[in-house]
Design an enzyme around this catalytic site. Structure first.
Site, PDB file in Angstrom:
ATOM      1  N   THR A   1      -6.202  -1.049  10.296  1.00 43.12           N
ATOM      2  CA  THR A   1      -6.946  -2.095   9.609  1.00 43.12           C
ATOM      3  C   THR A   1      -8.316  -2.311  10.257  1.00 43.12           C
ATOM      4  O   THR A   1      -8.489  -2.055  11.450  1.00 43.12           O
ATOM      5  CB  THR A   1      -6.145  -3.419   9.672  1.00 43.12           C
ATOM      6  OG1 THR A   1      -6.991  -4.497   9.300  1.00 43.12           O
ATOM      7  CG2 THR A   1      -5.619  -3.706  11.072  1.00 43.12           C
ATOM      8  N   ASP A   2      -9.248  -2.845   9.470  1.00 45.31           N
ATOM      9  CA  ASP A   2     -10.568  -3.186  10.042  1.00 45.31           C
ATOM     10  C   ASP A   2     -10.472  -4.384  10.993  1.00 45.31           C
ATOM     11  O   ASP A   2     -11.392  -4.646  11.771  1.00 45.31           O
ATOM     12  CB  ASP A   2     -11.593  -3.462   8.931  1.00 45.31           C
ATOM     13  CG  ASP A   2     -11.245  -4.651   8.029  1.00 45.31           C
ATOM     14  OD1 ASP A   2     -10.119  -5.205   8.153  1.00 45.31           O
ATOM     15  OD2 ASP A   2     -12.077  -5.014   7.178  1.00 45.31           O
TER      16      ASP A   2
ATOM     17  N   TYR B   1      -1.536 -10.137  15.029  1.00 38.98           N
ATOM     18  CA  TYR B   1      -1.456  -8.985  14.118  1.00 38.98           C
ATOM     19  C   TYR B   1      -2.463  -7.916  14.504  1.00 38.98           C
ATOM     20  O   TYR B   1      -2.111  -6.755  14.739  1.00 38.98           O
ATOM     21  CB  TYR B   1      -1.690  -9.436  12.665  1.00 38.98           C
ATOM     22  CG  TYR B   1      -1.992  -8.276  11.716  1.00 38.98           C
ATOM     23  CD1 TYR B   1      -1.045  -7.277  11.477  1.00 38.98           C
ATOM     24  CD2 TYR B   1      -3.225  -8.176  11.070  1.00 38.98           C
ATOM     25  CE1 TYR B   1      -1.324  -6.210  10.625  1.00 38.98           C
ATOM     26  CE2 TYR B   1      -3.510  -7.116  10.217  1.00 38.98           C
ATOM     27  CZ  TYR B   1      -2.561  -6.140   9.996  1.00 38.98           C
ATOM     28  OH  TYR B   1      -2.834  -5.074   9.154  1.00 38.98           O
TER      29      TYR B   1
ATOM     30  N   ASN C   1      -7.058  -5.016   1.085  1.00 36.39           N
ATOM     31  CA  ASN C   1      -6.680  -4.389  -0.186  1.00 36.39           C
ATOM     32  C   ASN C   1      -6.232  -5.446  -1.188  1.00 36.39           C
ATOM     33  O   ASN C   1      -5.720  -6.495  -0.795  1.00 36.39           O
ATOM     34  CB  ASN C   1      -5.483  -3.469   0.036  1.00 36.39           C
ATOM     35  CG  ASN C   1      -5.827  -2.151   0.700  1.00 36.39           C
ATOM     36  OD1 ASN C   1      -5.252  -1.127   0.393  1.00 36.39           O
ATOM     37  ND2 ASN C   1      -6.771  -2.156   1.631  1.00 36.39           N
TER      38      ASN C   1
ATOM     39  N   ILE D   1       0.839  -1.207   0.000  1.00 33.10           N
ATOM     40  CA  ILE D   1       0.000   0.000   0.000  1.00 33.10           C
ATOM     41  C   ILE D   1       0.872   1.254   0.000  1.00 33.10           C
ATOM     42  O   ILE D   1       0.606   2.217  -0.742  1.00 33.10           O
ATOM     43  CB  ILE D   1      -0.961   0.008   1.216  1.00 33.10           C
ATOM     44  CG1 ILE D   1      -1.836  -1.258   1.206  1.00 33.10           C
ATOM     45  CG2 ILE D   1      -1.829   1.266   1.215  1.00 33.10           C
ATOM     46  CD1 ILE D   1      -2.637  -1.475   2.471  1.00 33.10           C
TER      47      ILE D   1
ATOM     48  N   LYS E   1      -1.991  -4.059  16.010  1.00 34.12           N
ATOM     49  CA  LYS E   1      -2.508  -2.854  15.336  1.00 34.12           C
ATOM     50  C   LYS E   1      -3.473  -2.111  16.266  1.00 34.12           C
ATOM     51  O   LYS E   1      -3.463  -0.884  16.333  1.00 34.12           O
ATOM     52  CB  LYS E   1      -3.211  -3.217  14.023  1.00 34.12           C
ATOM     53  CG  LYS E   1      -2.297  -3.722  12.915  1.00 34.12           C
ATOM     54  CD  LYS E   1      -1.276  -2.705  12.423  1.00 34.12           C
ATOM     55  CE  LYS E   1      -1.875  -1.559  11.642  1.00 34.12           C
ATOM     56  NZ  LYS E   1      -0.817  -0.699  11.040  1.00 34.12           N
TER      57      LYS E   1
HETATM   58  P1  NAD Z   1       3.366  -4.702   3.534  1.00 32.69           P
HETATM   59  O1  NAD Z   1       3.743  -5.827   4.436  1.00 32.69           O
HETATM   60  O2  NAD Z   1       3.224  -4.933   2.073  1.00 32.69           O
HETATM   61  O3  NAD Z   1       4.426  -3.515   3.702  1.00 32.69           O
HETATM   62  C1  NAD Z   1       4.924  -3.115   4.955  1.00 32.69           C
HETATM   63  C2  NAD Z   1       6.152  -2.249   4.719  1.00 32.69           C
HETATM   64  O4  NAD Z   1       6.639  -1.830   6.008  1.00 32.69           O
HETATM   65  C3  NAD Z   1       7.301  -2.971   4.014  1.00 32.69           C
HETATM   66  O5  NAD Z   1       7.857  -2.148   3.015  1.00 32.69           O
HETATM   67  C4  NAD Z   1       8.299  -3.240   5.126  1.00 32.69           C
HETATM   68  O6  NAD Z   1       9.649  -3.258   4.676  1.00 32.69           O
HETATM   69  C5  NAD Z   1       8.040  -2.047   6.052  1.00 32.69           C
HETATM   70  N1  NAD Z   1       8.421  -2.360   7.426  1.00 32.69           N
HETATM   71  C6  NAD Z   1       8.072  -3.456   8.152  1.00 32.69           C
HETATM   72  N2  NAD Z   1       8.671  -3.397   9.368  1.00 32.69           N
HETATM   73  C7  NAD Z   1       9.355  -2.230   9.405  1.00 32.69           C
HETATM   74  C8  NAD Z   1      10.162  -1.622  10.394  1.00 32.69           C
HETATM   75  N3  NAD Z   1      10.375  -2.203  11.591  1.00 32.69           N
HETATM   76  N4  NAD Z   1      10.720  -0.418  10.118  1.00 32.69           N
HETATM   77  C9  NAD Z   1      10.511   0.176   8.918  1.00 32.69           C
HETATM   78  N5  NAD Z   1       9.801  -0.380   7.936  1.00 32.69           N
HETATM   79  C10 NAD Z   1       9.218  -1.569   8.178  1.00 32.69           C
HETATM   80  O7  NAD Z   1       2.030  -4.108   4.162  1.00 32.69           O
HETATM   81  P2  NAD Z   1       0.783  -3.420   3.450  1.00 32.69           P
HETATM   82  O8  NAD Z   1      -0.185  -4.464   3.087  1.00 32.69           O
HETATM   83  O9  NAD Z   1       1.271  -2.467   2.431  1.00 32.69           O
HETATM   84  O10 NAD Z   1       0.182  -2.622   4.687  1.00 32.69           O
HETATM   85  C11 NAD Z   1       0.599  -1.287   4.963  1.00 32.69           C
HETATM   86  C12 NAD Z   1      -0.168  -0.764   6.172  1.00 32.69           C
HETATM   87  O11 NAD Z   1      -1.571  -0.806   5.895  1.00 32.69           O
HETATM   88  C13 NAD Z   1       0.036  -1.594   7.432  1.00 32.69           C
HETATM   89  O12 NAD Z   1       0.101  -0.710   8.522  1.00 32.69           O
HETATM   90  C14 NAD Z   1      -1.201  -2.481   7.505  1.00 32.69           C
HETATM   91  O13 NAD Z   1      -1.510  -2.798   8.840  1.00 32.69           O
HETATM   92  C15 NAD Z   1      -2.237  -1.551   6.900  1.00 32.69           C
HETATM   93  N6  NAD Z   1      -3.387  -2.235   6.237  1.00 32.69           N
HETATM   94  C16 NAD Z   1      -3.167  -3.199   5.293  1.00 32.69           C
HETATM   95  C17 NAD Z   1      -4.260  -3.786   4.641  1.00 32.69           C
HETATM   96  C18 NAD Z   1      -4.083  -4.828   3.565  1.00 32.69           C
HETATM   97  O14 NAD Z   1      -5.076  -5.374   3.083  1.00 32.69           O
HETATM   98  N7  NAD Z   1      -2.877  -5.111   3.113  1.00 32.69           N
HETATM   99  C19 NAD Z   1      -5.559  -3.397   4.981  1.00 32.69           C
HETATM  100  C20 NAD Z   1      -5.742  -2.401   5.958  1.00 32.69           C
HETATM  101  C21 NAD Z   1      -4.637  -1.820   6.570  1.00 32.69           C
END
Ligand code: NAD
Ligand code: TYD
Length: 351
Positions: A132-133, A157, A187, A14, A161
């Site tokens: 997240t939801d 997880y 997403n 994202i 969050k």
């Molecule tokens: P992802 O796992 O694809 O990406 C996470 C990113 O964070 C990666 O680039 C990783 O290198 C970086 N990261 C992880 N630990 C780290 C640290 N200690 N220091 C610095 N960088 C670090 O995740 P995503 O799916 O893109 O999700 C992004 C955000 O959106 C998250 O906070 C997640 O909780 C939230 N979210 C995701 C979804 C979904 O469907 N994927 C839905 C709702 C909310």
């Protein structure tokens, strides 16, 4: 107005879409992408913006308090859009502490750094926490999560969050830190790491490998196109009332098994296979521990107050997503030749 915005987790799924949107839409903003480049971080996601004059990348782990403080001593930020997180439920079941460290301690390190830097001068400042939801728990057949639904997280997880959301709220109430939170549904789209259901299934269908469906495939998720999430983040960052929470969702509920059948139909068409061919790969495997039954999100507050709505129907978004993965084989190969292979072997060995 010239602004400097720190986006954390910008090399992830994202985050990379948010970085791209902000870099292209706001040439007068300086966008600093901070990412530790864990297994999920991939700078290949950002090759098209890497050379833009208003973009820079910095490799820092948010659990490293000293490194975060040093960064905030060197650079002044007007806003923080915080996406960096450990994001995969299955990994949280095998290694909860990694989620506590990054999602809770990492978030507090950023909150403290912002609080110290802004030092009470909060005009035009924002700390936007992306959540997240899943913090709301699991629904039965009826109802939807609203912004006032009580938190009831059920996986390591979602618990991590939920804790970070609570801490962000605490900094608003205790220190007046100008925070905003959004909670989004599942997403899908380009650049998603293939441990998550849709890219994993696309990759396995393409390679004629079993598509692992947990339990009976009856669990329900609400799916939103990642570009629509990025658009919502833009709107919320710029227009939200401080201290508020906004739910973001696609009004688009699917059981996992129906979703996978739809995906198989699209893949049959794209790969020139006979109708029903890809669906033969569907394989039911042992269920995820504590698997939440249903998520459904009511995003009417965001729609009503800030005028956002999803732009795409799911079928269209899914087809675009399949097209992207088929056209970007090399992106997938670069991932599957690395860490992901050993994760995959461990995760699905006994299922
Ligand atoms: P992802 O796992 O694809 O990406 C996470 C990113 O964070 C990666 O680039 C990783 O290198 C970086 N990261 C992880 N630990 C780290 C640290 N200690 N220091 C610095 N960088 C670090 O995740 P995503 O799916 O893109 O999700 C992004 C955000 O959106 C998250 O906070 C997640 O909780 C939230 N979210 C995701 C979804 C979904 O469907 N994927 C839905 C709702 C909310
Ligand atoms: P996932 O993409 O991991 O997202 P989340 O758990 O955050 O909702 O999973 C989406 C749904 O798909 C969830 O109900 C679990 C299920 N699932 C499978 O059935 N098989 C799989 O191999 C994976 C990764 C997920």
């Amino acid at each position: 107005m010239k602004k400097k915005i720190l986006i954390t987790g910008g090399a992830g799924f994202i985050g990379s879409h948010v970085v791209r949107l902000f870099v292209n839409k706001y040439p007068n903003y300086e966008i600093v992408n901070l990412d530790a480049l864990t297994y999920a971080g991939n700078l290949d996601n950002l090759t098209d913006v890497a050379q833009k004059p208003n973009y820079s990348f910095i490799k820092i782990d948010i659990t490293n308090e000293a490194a975060i403080n040093q960064l905030f001593e060197k650079q002044q930020f007007d806003g923080i859009v915080h996406l960096a997180a450990e994001s995969h439920v299955d990994r949280s079941i095998t290694d909860p502490l990694a989620f506590i460290r990054t999602n809770i301690i990492g978030t507090v390190n950023l909150l403290n750094a912002a609080k110290n830097q802004w030092n009470g001068n909060f005009e035009d400042k924002r700390f936007y926490h992306i959540s997240t939801d899943e913090v709301y728990g699991s629904l039965g057949k009826e109802g939807m999560f609203t912004e006032t639904t009580s938190y009831d997280p059920r996986s390591p997880y979602s618990s991590s969050k939920a804790s970070s959301d609570m801490l962000v709220r605490a900094y608003f109430h205790t220190y007046n830190l100008p925070v905003v939170i959004s909670n989004c549904s599942n997403n899908y789209g380009a650049n998603q790491f293939p441990e998550k259901l849709i890219p994993l299934a696309i990759n396995n269908i393409k390679n004629n490998k079993p598509i692992p469906i947990y339990g009976k495939g009856e669990n329900i998720r609400d799916w939103l196109w990642v570009n629509d999430h990025a658009r919502a983040i833009d709107v919320i960052y710029h227009q939200a009332k401080l201290g508020e929470t906004y739910n973001i969702g696609g009004i688009n509920e699917w059981t996992n098994i129906d979703l996978i059948h739809k995906l198989c139909e699209i893949m049959d068409k794209k790969l020139g296979r006979a109708s029903g061919e890809s669906a033969k790969l569907i394989t039911f495997v042992t269920d995820r521990a504590g698997h939440d039954l249903r998520y459904a999100i009511d995003s009417s507050k965001l729609q009503r107050e800030l005028g956002w709505k999803p732009s795409l129907q799911f079928e269209e978004g899914l087809e675009k997503t399949v097209d992207w993965y088929l056209a970007n084989e090399q992106w997938m190969n670069n991932i599957t030749s690395g860490d992901y292979l050993s994760y995959y072997e461990k995760q699905y060995k006994n299922r």
